[in-house]
Design a protein around this motif. Structure first.
Motif, PDB file in Angstrom:
ATOM      1  N   ARG A  74       0.860  -1.199   0.000  1.00  0.00           N
ATOM      2  CA  ARG A  74       0.000   0.000   0.000  1.00  0.00           C
ATOM      3  C   ARG A  74       0.892   1.243   0.000  1.00  0.00           C
ATOM      4  NH1 ARG A  74      -3.010  -2.989   4.258  1.00  0.00           N
ATOM      5  NH2 ARG A  74      -4.868  -3.869   3.274  1.00  0.00           N
ATOM      6  N   ILE A  75       0.753   2.047  -1.056  1.00  0.00           N
ATOM      7  CA  ILE A  75       1.515   3.289  -1.196  1.00  0.00           C
ATOM      8  C   ILE A  75       0.550   4.461  -1.189  1.00  0.00           C
ATOM      9  CG2 ILE A  75       3.115   4.599  -2.647  1.00  0.00           C
ATOM     10  CD1 ILE A  75       3.909   1.937  -3.960  1.00  0.00           C
ATOM     11  N   VAL A  76       0.822   5.458  -0.362  1.00  0.00           N
ATOM     12  CA  VAL A  76       0.072   6.702  -0.431  1.00  0.00           C
ATOM     13  C   VAL A  76       1.035   7.808  -0.828  1.00  0.00           C
ATOM     14  CG1 VAL A  76      -1.731   6.055   1.208  1.00  0.00           C
ATOM     15  CG2 VAL A  76       0.340   7.163   2.040  1.00  0.00           C
ATOM     16  N   ALA A  77       0.572   8.706  -1.665  1.00  0.00           N
ATOM     17  CA  ALA A  77       1.352   9.871  -2.070  1.00  0.00           C
ATOM     18  C   ALA A  77       0.605  11.114  -1.632  1.00  0.00           C
ATOM     19  CB  ALA A  77       1.569   9.874  -3.581  1.00  0.00           C
ATOM     20  N   SER A  78       1.336  12.174  -1.374  1.00  0.00           N
ATOM     21  CA  SER A  78       0.664  13.388  -0.897  1.00  0.00           C
ATOM     22  C   SER A  78      -0.220  13.996  -1.976  1.00  0.00           C
ATOM     23  CB  SER A  78       1.691  14.413  -0.402  1.00  0.00           C
ATOM     24  OG  SER A  78       2.611  14.742  -1.427  1.00  0.00           O
ATOM     25  N   THR A  79       0.182  13.899  -3.252  1.00  0.00           N
ATOM     26  CA  THR A  79      -0.581  14.526  -4.331  1.00  0.00           C
ATOM     27  C   THR A  79      -0.796  13.544  -5.481  1.00  0.00           C
ATOM     28  OG1 THR A  79       1.343  15.321  -5.587  1.00  0.00           O
ATOM     29  CG2 THR A  79       0.544  16.732  -3.776  1.00  0.00           C
ATOM     30  N   SER A  80      -1.695  13.919  -6.369  1.00  0.00           N
ATOM     31  CA  SER A  80      -1.978  13.064  -7.522  1.00  0.00           C
ATOM     32  C   SER A  80      -0.790  12.999  -8.479  1.00  0.00           C
ATOM     33  CB  SER A  80      -3.227  13.554  -8.251  1.00  0.00           C
ATOM     34  OG  SER A  80      -3.111  14.918  -8.626  1.00  0.00           O
ATOM     35  N   THR A  81      -0.020  14.075  -8.606  1.00  0.00           N
ATOM     36  CA  THR A  81       1.160  14.035  -9.470  1.00  0.00           C
ATOM     37  C   THR A  81       2.185  13.040  -8.930  1.00  0.00           C
ATOM     38  OG1 THR A  81       1.988  15.997  -8.321  1.00  0.00           O
ATOM     39  CG2 THR A  81       0.917  16.348 -10.427  1.00  0.00           C
ATOM     40  N   LEU A  82       2.407  13.061  -7.626  1.00  0.00           N
ATOM     41  CA  LEU A  82       3.358  12.125  -7.024  1.00  0.00           C
ATOM     42  C   LEU A  82       2.827  10.696  -7.071  1.00  0.00           C
ATOM     43  CD1 LEU A  82       4.750  14.076  -3.938  1.00  0.00           C
ATOM     44  CD2 LEU A  82       5.608  13.978  -6.278  1.00  0.00           C
ATOM     45  N   ALA A  83       1.520  10.534  -6.946  1.00  0.00           N
ATOM     46  CA  ALA A  83       0.936   9.196  -7.063  1.00  0.00           C
ATOM     47  C   ALA A  83       1.184   8.625  -8.453  1.00  0.00           C
ATOM     48  CB  ALA A  83      -0.555   9.235  -6.765  1.00  0.00           C
ATOM     49  N   SER A  84       1.124   9.473  -9.473  1.00  0.00           N
ATOM     50  CA  SER A  84       1.364   9.017 -10.838  1.00  0.00           C
ATOM     51  C   SER A  84       2.830   8.629 -11.036  1.00  0.00           C
ATOM     52  CB  SER A  84       0.980  10.112 -11.837  1.00  0.00           C
ATOM     53  OG  SER A  84       1.212   9.686 -13.165  1.00  0.00           O
ATOM     54  N   ILE A  85       3.746   9.420 -10.492  1.00  0.00           N
ATOM     55  CA  ILE A  85       5.166   9.073 -10.570  1.00  0.00           C
ATOM     56  C   ILE A  85       5.430   7.771  -9.812  1.00  0.00           C
ATOM     57  CG2 ILE A  85       7.494   9.805  -9.910  1.00  0.00           C
ATOM     58  CD1 ILE A  85       6.547  12.709 -10.406  1.00  0.00           C
ATOM     59  N   ALA A  86       4.781   7.615  -8.655  1.00  0.00           N
ATOM     60  CA  ALA A  86       4.928   6.379  -7.885  1.00  0.00           C
ATOM     61  C   ALA A  86       4.422   5.176  -8.675  1.00  0.00           C
ATOM     62  CB  ALA A  86       4.191   6.491  -6.557  1.00  0.00           C
ATOM     63  N   ARG A  87       3.324   5.348  -9.382  1.00  0.00           N
ATOM     64  CA  ARG A  87       2.803   4.249 -10.206  1.00  0.00           C
ATOM     65  C   ARG A  87       3.801   3.873 -11.290  1.00  0.00           C
ATOM     66  NH1 ARG A  87       0.187   0.286  -9.265  1.00  0.00           N
ATOM     67  NH2 ARG A  87      -1.693   1.371  -8.564  1.00  0.00           N
ATOM     68  N   GLY A  88       4.423   4.872 -11.895  1.00  0.00           N
ATOM     69  CA  GLY A  88       5.424   4.579 -12.906  1.00  0.00           C
ATOM     70  C   GLY A  88       6.592   3.810 -12.339  1.00  0.00           C
ATOM     71  N   ALA A  89       7.040   4.190 -11.140  1.00  0.00           N
ATOM     72  CA  ALA A  89       8.191   3.543 -10.516  1.00  0.00           C
ATOM     73  C   ALA A  89       7.861   2.154  -9.985  1.00  0.00           C
ATOM     74  CB  ALA A  89       8.725   4.416  -9.383  1.00  0.00           C
ATOM     75  N   ALA A  90       6.613   1.942  -9.571  1.00  0.00           N
ATOM     76  CA  ALA A  90       6.227   0.703  -8.894  1.00  0.00           C
ATOM     77  C   ALA A  90       5.663  -0.353  -9.824  1.00  0.00           C
ATOM     78  CB  ALA A  90       5.197   1.006  -7.811  1.00  0.00           C
ATOM     79  N   ARG A 150      -2.429   5.292   8.306  1.00  0.00           N
ATOM     80  CA  ARG A 150      -2.332   4.198   9.284  1.00  0.00           C
ATOM     81  C   ARG A 150      -2.210   2.850   8.588  1.00  0.00           C
ATOM     82  NH1 ARG A 150      -6.876   5.123  12.131  1.00  0.00           N
ATOM     83  NH2 ARG A 150      -5.776   6.592  13.476  1.00  0.00           N
ATOM     84  N   ASP A 151      -2.848   2.703   7.420  1.00  0.00           N
ATOM     85  CA  ASP A 151      -2.840   1.429   6.702  1.00  0.00           C
ATOM     86  C   ASP A 151      -1.699   1.306   5.690  1.00  0.00           C
ATOM     87  OD1 ASP A 151      -5.116   0.693   8.071  1.00  0.00           O
ATOM     88  OD2 ASP A 151      -6.491   1.320   6.473  1.00  0.00           O
ATOM     89  N   ALA A 152      -0.968   2.392   5.443  1.00  0.00           N
ATOM     90  CA  ALA A 152       0.008   2.409   4.348  1.00  0.00           C
ATOM     91  C   ALA A 152       1.324   1.743   4.741  1.00  0.00           C
ATOM     92  CB  ALA A 152       0.259   3.838   3.908  1.00  0.00           C
ATOM     93  N   ASP A 153       2.018   1.258   3.732  1.00  0.00           N
ATOM     94  CA  ASP A 153       3.377   0.750   3.906  1.00  0.00           C
ATOM     95  C   ASP A 153       4.412   1.814   3.550  1.00  0.00           C
ATOM     96  OD1 ASP A 153       2.632  -2.090   4.443  1.00  0.00           O
ATOM     97  OD2 ASP A 153       1.842  -1.953   2.406  1.00  0.00           O
ATOM     98  N   VAL A 154       4.104   2.616   2.518  1.00  0.00           N
ATOM     99  CA  VAL A 154       5.033   3.627   2.023  1.00  0.00           C
ATOM    100  C   VAL A 154       4.276   4.938   1.806  1.00  0.00           C
ATOM    101  CG1 VAL A 154       6.607   4.280   0.140  1.00  0.00           C
ATOM    102  CG2 VAL A 154       6.472   1.887   0.875  1.00  0.00           C
ATOM    103  N   LEU A 155       4.890   6.022   2.239  1.00  0.00           N
ATOM    104  CA  LEU A 155       4.363   7.363   1.967  1.00  0.00           C
ATOM    105  C   LEU A 155       5.348   8.078   1.058  1.00  0.00           C
ATOM    106  CD1 LEU A 155       2.668   9.980   2.405  1.00  0.00           C
ATOM    107  CD2 LEU A 155       4.070  10.383   4.453  1.00  0.00           C
ATOM    108  N   VAL A 156       4.845   8.648  -0.032  1.00  0.00           N
ATOM    109  CA  VAL A 156       5.657   9.452  -0.940  1.00  0.00           C
ATOM    110  C   VAL A 156       5.239  10.909  -0.775  1.00  0.00           C
ATOM    111  CG1 VAL A 156       6.283   9.904  -3.337  1.00  0.00           C
ATOM    112  CG2 VAL A 156       5.868   7.547  -2.577  1.00  0.00           C
ATOM    113  N   GLU A 157       6.140  11.724  -0.267  1.00  0.00           N
ATOM    114  CA  GLU A 157       5.856  13.151  -0.127  1.00  0.00           C
ATOM    115  C   GLU A 157       6.892  13.960  -0.875  1.00  0.00           C
ATOM    116  OE1 GLU A 157       7.091  15.340   3.492  1.00  0.00           O
ATOM    117  OE2 GLU A 157       7.124  13.361   4.456  1.00  0.00           O
ATOM    118  N   ASN A 158       6.537  15.186  -1.206  1.00  0.00           N
ATOM    119  CA  ASN A 158       7.461  16.044  -1.938  1.00  0.00           C
ATOM    120  C   ASN A 158       8.533  16.612  -1.030  1.00  0.00           C
ATOM    121  OD1 ASN A 158       8.002  17.528  -4.578  1.00  0.00           O
ATOM    122  ND2 ASN A 158       7.926  19.217  -3.110  1.00  0.00           N
TER     123      ASN A 158
END
Length: 291
Positions: A32-48, A78-86
């Motif tokens: 479970r990955i959470v990102a602070s913003t939708s742009t970072l979530a998209s970059i995380a999807r590309g990397a993951a 609380r449920d996440a494994d990884v948080l991606v923040e700017n």
């Protein structure tokens, strides 16, 4: 023989250790990955790649600078494994929210750590070369947290890196078609500084000099003067904000064009719902407006 009092203390310590161990174990299922913003979530999807579950804390269309966390935000952390923040002070609301979530296993990736933040401007992701560094940081975190799928993460991240390299080349070629004398912009806020440096644009002013702060009339009057002096062709507003000030400035400066860009948030339509698509769309808008 230990006293009853010490036996109770020892039992309490064992229970505490057991609870701590249980709370730090990752539950079964996809990462479970959470990102602070939708742009970072998209970059995380590309990397993951497609395996992990990925969500953005800040909804599409909402500025991360103005976001107010909710109980759902805390539950997601609380449920996440990884948080991606700017980082770079963009998500001021995030640190206390992480504390409230109380997730001891949360692995935090701060994307701007070690990168050259200029004048406190956090928008490094708008330069695809910095987005590559973001993706590499995310890949490294996933390999550490989920060793069993390390090969898949490395493969996905390598493929995404090739997309970002191509994005940089494509963007540079498009911007090169704008006559040099017309590569001057007034923007809504300072989100495009890194993009402009990478691709040879010149930003001579921002409607909102400080994130979230309403500009005063004197500032708008100064921008009108700059627009006339620098022969600015267009004012660029943003989809997340009202275009009233941009249109007032454009009219006062002699009827400049007004166009809209994405930066802090992706869009909802096809073509602007990924980071790569957002940069492509912004570039096409800038080129068509300034030529």
């Amino acid at each position: 023989m230990p006293s009853p009092r010490w036996s109770v203390v020892a039992l309490g310590l064992l229970l505490l250790a057991a609870c701590s161990h249980a709370s730090s174990e990752r539950p079964a299922g996809p990462l479970r990955i959470v990102a602070s913003t939708s742009t970072l979530a998209s970059i995380a999807r590309g990397a993951a790649g497609p395996g992990p579950e990925i969500r953005s804390l800040v909804p599409i269309g909402v500025s991360p600078e103005d976001f107010q966390p909710s109980p759902d935000t805390i539950a997601a952390l609380r449920d996440a494994d990884v948080l991606v923040e700017n980082g770079a002070q963009m998500e001021a609301w995030l640190e206390p929210t992480i504390r409230n979530a109380g997730n001891p296993r949360l692995h935090v990736v701060v994307c701007t750590d070690g990168l050259p933040v200029v004048d406190g401007n956090p928008h490094l992701w708008m330069d695809p070369e910095f987005a590559r560094r973001y993706a590499a940081k995310i890949r490294d975190a996933l390999v550490t947290v989920d060793v069993a799928h390390a090969t898949a993460y490395r493969s996905a991240a390598a493929a995404y890196d090739r997309q970002l390299v191509a994005l940089t080349a494509r963007t540079r070629a498009k911007i090169a078609t704008i006559p040099p004398v017309r590569r001057t912009m007034i923007v809504f806020h300072n989100a495009f500084d890194y993009y402009a440096r990478r691709f040879g644009l010149r930003i001579v002013g921002a409607i909102e000099p400080t994130a979230g702060a309403e500009p005063n009339p004197a500032h708008i009057a100064d921008l009108v003067r700059v627009a006339r002096t620098e022969h600015v062709a267009a004012v660029f507003a943003e989809h997340e904000y009202s275009d009233k000030l941009a249109r007032t400035l454009a009219e006062s400066a002699g009827g400049l064009k007004v166009a809209f860009l994405y930066d802090d948030s992706l869009g909802t339509g096809a073509g602007v719902d990924t980071y790569v698509g957002m940069i492509d769309t912004d570039t096409d808008t800038i080129v068509s407006t300034l030529q």
